[in-house]
Write an enzyme that holds these catalytic residues in place. Structure first.
Site, PDB file in Angstrom:
ATOM      1  N   GLU A 123       0.819  -1.219   0.000  1.00  0.00           N
ATOM      2  CA  GLU A 123       0.000   0.000   0.000  1.00  0.00           C
ATOM      3  C   GLU A 123       0.854   1.272   0.000  1.00  0.00           C
ATOM      4  OE1 GLU A 123      -3.108  -0.166  -0.656  1.00  0.00           O
ATOM      5  OE2 GLU A 123      -3.236  -2.334  -0.445  1.00  0.00           O
ATOM      6  N   ASP A 214      -1.326  -2.926  -9.722  1.00  0.00           N
ATOM      7  CA  ASP A 214      -1.985  -4.203  -9.458  1.00  0.00           C
ATOM      8  C   ASP A 214      -2.094  -5.068 -10.709  1.00  0.00           C
ATOM      9  OD1 ASP A 214      -2.317  -3.264  -6.905  1.00  0.00           O
ATOM     10  OD2 ASP A 214      -4.415  -2.704  -7.173  1.00  0.00           O
TER      11      ASP A 214
END
EC number: 3.2.1.1
Length: 633
Positions: A123, A214
């Site tokens: 993150e 991602d």
């Protein structure tokens, strides 16, 4: 000729406890076709990170993927980038655990035939103290968002080189990910990405643009499989990007073997920009959103964006007390099981980040994700000898009482109404109190919520536990109670109880009910199949009210509906098996599901976090109650 170096990377992750069908779908729609397409383009190079939860699933279920990945590494097409193996937020776990997590990941990369030197930061939650951790773990470079660099004062034009950052006399290389590329790839036509990269081409041979995002964007996200594979976006991208004279494809390690970082920067505590909105308490997050919207309307946002800062990731532990409690249980076990390698693997798994926070989708609001963390925490705890403890477990300034035997762990907060906030079974590895309260989120704009959902929408005034003590009017109704519209007549729910521990736990408090002095005493005994509690309530004057004992349970697999009935017991069946709550006296019982409202890819969803059961008894001047909580296999 002016050229631009280009590093292309993907990050593949599945949360601990995610449903098997979701992982299989992501594999078939994204992970497998991506790697198979990459194999067709020998000149294409990709930096790949795969989180440990997904690695373990692939090794068990899809060994052919692992074999293909090994082959591409051997050919020089893939560079492995590591992270904390089970995808923890590194700054949220102890220093020793950080190093252990990274070394686990490096060990797997070594098994794959690659000596990993770079780190994908989960993150992108950065704090300067990580420099020491990363260097100790053998990491030479880390990948962050360009927002981190802009927050340090760098201009957009300065974001096409890596830099050194230093802390405590140790230095590491930091690469900025280009935000524009994240929004272009794969959603816009390939030509737009090429045009953007061409616009960055320079005579400076060290200039580099980084895309790292991602892997699920390449097939698993809604609509992307059709775009990326059926309509040929990925093949066109690989073909054109790997054959373009103005674009020099590189891996991170290749870049660092050829060029030196640009200079020295000091990055502040940061994550990606959206995280600074999500991590704020809900009302402040709404103001933050409105502020950004106003800046955009005035065409000032891009100019002044580097000065717009919201919250930090650790704010989530303030925002969600249930996540904080789970986090502090993890810290407790990490400390106590430092020298037990068998138990430690469960602690490390429980550090997987997804269950501890919430952005727009899922996170802490997904019961199956939390349940997996609790399963590992309880498995780890089972390696400790049972003992009673009194300490400030969750760092809120008040002491918790942990009662324990061979089968159960029970945690009481005397300063929160003398209620139970953990009831964990060592036999079933389940926390029966894994219930998240209903909270207002900043995206709960009433104009967007469907009318049918608005009628059920309610927010809790306090966390949900067991043995929460209510004084109610005899005319009070279930509808008001479950929508938090009822009137609480006592001051016991969130007040401090005195306590005494012998062979049992005795809790007592003198308080007020409608201005009348009332004493409440409850005595808890932990036993082999659950616990018993005996209440004694004494009032100085006649009350003419109802006394309610609320017990919340993490019933998440059985859909429940509001109900009112008279009984001496209830039996609850769910994915954890059966439990029974028995009362010596007949009681009016109120039952209702605790449903939180959050967003998903399909729109708005109510998620059943648990079920509230309240045993109601008439009270005048005195009342004695005995309740039993029993677990069945």
């Amino acid at each position: 000729m002016p050229r631009i170096n280009f590093i292309f990377g993907v990050h593949n992750h599945q949360p601990l406890g995610n449903f098997e069908w979701i992982i299989k779908r992501a594999y078939e729609k994204a992970y497998r076709p991506f790697l198979e397409t990459l194999e067709e383009y020998p000149n294409m190079k990709v930096a790949v990170h795969i989180s440990g939860v997904l690695v373990e699933w692939l090794e068990r279920n899809r060994p052919e993927y692992i074999d293909l990945l090994k082959s591409l590494i051997k050919k020089g097409q893939v560079e492995l980038v590591v992270a904390g193996f089970y995808e923890p937020i590194l700054v949220a776990i102890p220093e020793e655990d950080r190093v252990e997590q990274i070394k686990l990941s490096k060990g797997w990369a070594r098994k794959m035939g690659y000596e990993a030197r770079g780190l994908w930061l989960t993150e992108r939650v950065w704090e300067p103290e990580l420099v020491k951790t990363l260097r100790e773990a053998g990491i030479e470079y880390v990948i962050l968002d360009d927002y981190h660099f802009m927050s340090a004062g760098l201009s957009k034009e300065e974001l096409f080189w890596p830099y050194y950052t230093e802390n405590g006399g140790e230095a590491i290389v930091v690469f900025p990910i280009d935000e524009k590329l994240r929004y272009l790839i794969p959603f816009r036509p390939v030509n737009e990405t090429l045009e953007y990269l061409h616009s960055l081409a320079d005579e400076d041979e060290s200039k580099v643009a980084v895309f790292h995002d991602d892997g699920e964007k390449f097939g698993a996200w809604p609509g992307t499989h059709e775009l990326v594979y059926e309509r040929g976006w990925l093949k066109e991208f690989f073909d054109r990007i790997s054959s373009d004279d103005k674009i020099n494809l590189m891996l991170y390690s290749e870049y660092l073997s050829k060029f030196r970082p640009k200079g020295l920067v000091y990055l502040p505590i940061a994550s990606y920009f959206e995280m600074s909105e999500w991590s704020l308490p809900a009302r402040q997050a709404k103001l933050f959103f409105e502020f950004i919207k106003k800046l955009k309307e005035l065409n000032l946002f891009e100019k002044y964006r580097i000065f717009v800062r919201g919250g930090i990731w650790k704010n989530f532990l303030y925002k969600y007390p249930e996540g904080n409690y789970m986090h502090k249980r993890m810290l407790m076990l990490s400390k106590l099981l430092r020298n037990n390698p068998t138990a430690r693997i469960f602690v490390l798994r429980a550090q997987c980040n997804d269950a501890y926070w919430h952005g727009v989708f899922g996170g802490i609001y997904l019961p199956h994700i939390r349940r997996a963390v609790w399963r590992n925490l309880i498995k780890a705890h089972s390696y400790l000898e049972p003992e009673n403890r009194v300490f400030d477990l969750d760092f809120d300034g008040g002491e918790e009482i942990m009662l324990e035997n061979e089968n159960f762990i029970l945690v009481v907060k005397p300063h929160y109404g003398g209620a139970i906030f953990e009831m964990s079974s060592k036999k079933k590895y389940v926390n029966y109190l894994d219930v998240v309260a209903r909270r207002w989120e900043h995206y709960h704009s009433l104009k967007d919520i469907p009318e049918g959902m608005k009628r059920e929408l309610s927010y809790d005034k306090w966390p949900r536990g067991m043995l929460q003590d209510h004084f109610l009017l005899p005319t009070e109704v279930l509808d008001n109670y479950m929508l938090s519209k009822y009137r609480e007549l006592g001051d016991f729910l969130m007040s401090s109880y005195h306590y005494q521990i012998e062979d049992k736990l005795r809790l007592w408090r003198s308080g007020k009910v409608k201005g009348i002095s009332v004493e409440v005493e409850k005595v808890l005994r932990l036993n082999k199949d659950g616990f018993t509690t005996e209440y004694r309530i004494v009032s100085k004057e006649e009350l003419g009210l109802m006394f309610g004992v609320e017990i919340n349970l993490a019933v998440q697999g059985t859909v429940e509906y509001p109900a009112e009935f008279m009984s001496k017991e209830i039996e609850v069946k769910d994915i954890f098996g059966k439990v029974k709550i028995e009362s010596e006296k007949e009681a009016k019982i109120w039952k209702f599901p605790i449903k939180t409202l959050s967003q998903s890819e399909s729109g708005w969803d109510f998620v059943q976090q648990g079920v509230s059961y309240t045993f109601l008894y008439p009270i005048e001047k005195m009342l004695n109650i005995k309740l039993k909580f029993k677990e069945s296999m």
